[in-house]
Scaffold this motif. Structure first.
Motif, short mmCIF file in Angstrom:
data_model
loop_
_atom_site.label_atom_id
_atom_site.label_comp_id
_atom_site.label_asym_id
_atom_site.label_seq_id
_atom_site.Cartn_x
_atom_site.Cartn_y
_atom_site.Cartn_z
N SER A 167 30.82 -9.19 86.86
CA SER A 167 29.70 -8.92 85.96
C SER A 167 28.56 -8.15 86.60
O SER A 167 27.57 -7.87 85.93
N TYR A 168 28.67 -7.78 87.86
CA TYR A 168 27.57 -7.04 88.46
C TYR A 168 27.65 -5.56 88.10
O TYR A 168 28.67 -5.05 87.64
N VAL A 169 26.56 -4.85 88.32
CA VAL A 169 26.49 -3.41 88.04
C VAL A 169 26.65 -2.68 89.36
O VAL A 169 26.04 -3.03 90.36
N GLN A 170 27.50 -1.66 89.35
CA GLN A 170 27.68 -0.87 90.57
C GLN A 170 27.73 0.60 90.24
O GLN A 170 28.10 0.99 89.14
N ASP A 171 27.34 1.40 91.20
CA ASP A 171 27.42 2.85 91.09
C ASP A 171 28.20 3.34 92.30
O ASP A 171 27.77 3.18 93.43
N THR A 172 29.38 3.91 92.06
CA THR A 172 30.22 4.34 93.17
C THR A 172 29.84 5.70 93.73
O THR A 172 30.42 6.15 94.71
N ALA A 173 28.88 6.38 93.10
CA ALA A 173 28.42 7.67 93.61
C ALA A 173 26.89 7.78 93.50
O ALA A 173 26.36 8.61 92.77
N PRO A 174 26.17 6.93 94.21
CA PRO A 174 24.71 6.97 94.10
C PRO A 174 24.14 8.24 94.71
O PRO A 174 24.70 8.82 95.64
N THR A 175 23.04 8.69 94.16
CA THR A 175 22.37 9.88 94.70
C THR A 175 21.00 9.55 95.26
O THR A 175 20.34 10.41 95.80
N GLY A 176 20.56 8.32 95.10
CA GLY A 176 19.26 7.93 95.65
C GLY A 176 19.04 6.44 95.50
O GLY A 176 19.84 5.73 94.87
N LEU A 177 17.95 5.98 96.09
CA LEU A 177 17.60 4.57 96.03
C LEU A 177 16.09 4.46 95.97
O LEU A 177 15.38 5.13 96.72
N ARG A 178 15.60 3.64 95.07
CA ARG A 178 14.16 3.39 94.98
C ARG A 178 13.95 1.89 95.12
O ARG A 178 14.57 1.11 94.39
N LEU A 179 13.09 1.51 96.02
CA LEU A 179 12.79 0.11 96.25
C LEU A 179 11.30 -0.08 96.02
O LEU A 179 10.48 0.55 96.68
N THR A 180 10.96 -0.94 95.08
CA THR A 180 9.57 -1.23 94.78
C THR A 180 9.27 -2.67 95.14
O THR A 180 9.90 -3.59 94.60
N LEU A 181 8.35 -2.87 96.05
CA LEU A 181 7.95 -4.21 96.45
C LEU A 181 6.57 -4.51 95.87
O LEU A 181 5.67 -3.68 95.97
N THR A 182 6.43 -5.65 95.28
CA THR A 182 5.14 -6.05 94.73
C THR A 182 4.63 -7.27 95.48
O THR A 182 5.41 -8.05 96.05
N ALA A 183 3.34 -7.48 95.46
CA ALA A 183 2.74 -8.64 96.12
C ALA A 183 3.11 -9.90 95.33
O ALA A 183 3.21 -9.87 94.10
N PHE A 184 3.30 -10.98 96.05
CA PHE A 184 3.62 -12.25 95.40
C PHE A 184 2.36 -12.89 94.88
O PHE A 184 1.34 -12.88 95.42
#
Length: 77
Positions: free
Chosen positions: A60-77
């Motif tokens: 049931s997970y989502v996967q991309d076998t040909a990613p072109t980028g990654l965005r990571l957003t961290l927020t304060a707790f």
């Protein structure tokens, strides 16, 4: 692949693995009834009912076998 074939009970009926037709899964009495119930309870038939359920993209997970980028957003707790 063998783990998925054992859990889905397709190893004896389908010599070529992985079996990709979900209608062929869990058709014998000796099968993984827990995983069968998990898949039947989901809207798209995808669930992680056993350790190798990602074989042939049935988890049931989502996967991309040909990613072109990654965005990571961290927020304060």
């Amino acid at each position: 692949m063998l783990g998925a074939a054992f859990n889905r009970t397709t190893l004896l009926s389908h010599p070529e693995q992985p079996t990709t037709e979900p209608g062929e899964f869990y058709r014998t009495e000796l099968t993984n009834h827990y995983a069968k119930a998990m898949h039947e309870a989901t809207e798209d038939g995808k669930a992680y009912g056993f350790a190798f359920d990602d074989v042939a993209d049935f988890a049931s997970y989502v996967q991309d076998t040909a990613p072109t980028g990654l965005r990571l957003t961290l927020t304060a707790f």
